[in-house]
Write a protein that holds these residues in place. Structure first.
Motif, PDB file in Angstrom:
ATOM      1  N   LEU A  42       0.824  -1.197   0.000  1.00 34.04           N
ATOM      2  CA  LEU A  42       0.000   0.000   0.000  1.00 34.04           C
ATOM      3  C   LEU A  42       0.865   1.256   0.000  1.00 34.04           C
ATOM      4  O   LEU A  42       0.634   2.193  -0.757  1.00 34.04           O
ATOM      5  N   SER A  43       1.896   1.253   0.819  1.00 33.72           N
ATOM      6  CA  SER A  43       2.813   2.394   0.891  1.00 33.72           C
ATOM      7  C   SER A  43       3.486   2.639  -0.456  1.00 33.72           C
ATOM      8  O   SER A  43       3.579   3.784  -0.919  1.00 33.72           O
ATOM      9  N   GLU A  44       3.944   1.588  -1.107  1.00 28.37           N
ATOM     10  CA  GLU A  44       4.598   1.724  -2.412  1.00 28.37           C
ATOM     11  C   GLU A  44       3.661   2.338  -3.449  1.00 28.37           C
ATOM     12  O   GLU A  44       4.047   3.242  -4.193  1.00 28.37           O
ATOM     13  N   VAL A  45       2.429   1.860  -3.477  1.00 28.21           N
ATOM     14  CA  VAL A  45       1.468   2.356  -4.467  1.00 28.21           C
ATOM     15  C   VAL A  45       1.078   3.799  -4.170  1.00 28.21           C
ATOM     16  O   VAL A  45       1.007   4.628  -5.082  1.00 28.21           O
ATOM     17  N   LEU A  46       0.845   4.129  -2.904  1.00 27.28           N
ATOM     18  CA  LEU A  46       0.480   5.507  -2.558  1.00 27.28           C
ATOM     19  C   LEU A  46       1.620   6.483  -2.866  1.00 27.28           C
ATOM     20  O   LEU A  46       1.386   7.588  -3.364  1.00 27.28           O
ATOM     21  N   HIS A  47       2.857   6.074  -2.599  1.00 27.86           N
ATOM     22  CA  HIS A  47       4.012   6.908  -2.958  1.00 27.86           C
ATOM     23  C   HIS A  47       4.075   7.094  -4.477  1.00 27.86           C
ATOM     24  O   HIS A  47       4.303   8.202  -4.957  1.00 27.86           O
ATOM     25  N   ALA A  48       3.874   6.016  -5.220  1.00 27.50           N
ATOM     26  CA  ALA A  48       3.939   6.090  -6.688  1.00 27.50           C
ATOM     27  C   ALA A  48       2.851   6.999  -7.252  1.00 27.50           C
ATOM     28  O   ALA A  48       3.048   7.630  -8.299  1.00 27.50           O
ATOM     29  N   GLN A  49       1.721   7.096  -6.563  1.00 24.48           N
ATOM     30  CA  GLN A  49       0.608   7.939  -7.007  1.00 24.48           C
ATOM     31  C   GLN A  49       0.737   9.382  -6.498  1.00 24.48           C
ATOM     32  O   GLN A  49      -0.154  10.191  -6.715  1.00 24.48           O
ATOM     33  N   ASN A  50       1.822   9.676  -5.779  1.00 27.96           N
ATOM     34  CA  ASN A  50       2.054  11.001  -5.192  1.00 27.96           C
ATOM     35  C   ASN A  50       0.926  11.452  -4.268  1.00 27.96           C
ATOM     36  O   ASN A  50       0.522  12.612  -4.270  1.00 27.96           O
ATOM     37  N   ILE A  51       0.416  10.509  -3.494  1.00 25.35           N
ATOM     38  CA  ILE A  51      -0.630  10.800  -2.520  1.00 25.35           C
ATOM     39  C   ILE A  51       0.040  10.966  -1.162  1.00 25.35           C
ATOM     40  O   ILE A  51       0.811  10.101  -0.736  1.00 25.35           O
ATOM     41  N   ARG A  52      -0.227  12.092  -0.512  1.00 26.29           N
ATOM     42  CA  ARG A  52       0.305  12.319   0.838  1.00 26.29           C
ATOM     43  C   ARG A  52      -0.546  11.499   1.796  1.00 26.29           C
ATOM     44  O   ARG A  52      -1.759  11.722   1.884  1.00 26.29           O
ATOM     45  N   PHE A  53       0.077  10.584   2.513  1.00 24.39           N
ATOM     46  CA  PHE A  53      -0.691   9.623   3.296  1.00 24.39           C
ATOM     47  C   PHE A  53      -0.005   9.277   4.602  1.00 24.39           C
ATOM     48  O   PHE A  53       1.173   9.583   4.816  1.00 24.39           O
TER      49      PHE A  53
END
Length: 142
Positions: A50-61
């Motif tokens: 999940l962290s990898e995908v959110l980082h790749a999508q440039n989502i601050r999470f």
């Protein structure tokens, strides 16, 4: 929407309640709450993907993994994962209390919930897609 509905159909994304976000929350757009009881290795695997995908999508999470009475040490596996916090309290002994604790600690404008204790494989791209759909529906309603 009831908590039973939230758990029954993960992933779920809802807007945070107005006024419920901490003052320093500007840096976080999306909080993912992961209540867990006996996830084993699935907790770390899910959080990493999940962290990898959110980082790749440039989502601050941020990811909030909330122990629901877990005693197998699963939460400790997340210690080195960036943008991830583990919340463990003796007062939190079930999934409902874990969700409440996660919601209370969430800094994001949007809150997602995923269930790692179930048998279902969590697709991080589905979580991101659910976030995008929720944003679109919310902006259409406004």
């Amino acid at each position: 929407m009831t908590v039973a509905n939230l758990i029954a159909a993960p992933p779920v994304v809802v807007p945070a309640r107005p006024g419920s976000r901490p003052a320093d929350s500007a840096a976080v757009d999306f909080t993912v709450v992961i209540p867990f009881h006996k996830p084993g290795a699935k907790l770390l695997q899910t959080a990493q993907r999940l962290s990898e995908v959110l980082h790749a999508q440039n989502i601050r999470f941020e990811i909030l993994a909330v122990s629901a009475g877990c005693i197998d040490g699963s939460g400790a596996t997340l210690a080195d994962l960036a943008d991830t916090r583990v919340i463990a309290s003796r007062d939190v002994q079930d999934k409902g209390a874990a969700l409440e604790a996660g919601f209370a600690a969430a800094a994001g404008a949007w809150i997602g919930i995923i269930d790692v204790d179930g048998d279902t494989e969590i697709d991080p791209y589905e979580v991101v897609e659910t976030l995008h759909r929720a944003r679109e529906e919310h902006s259409a309603d406004a």
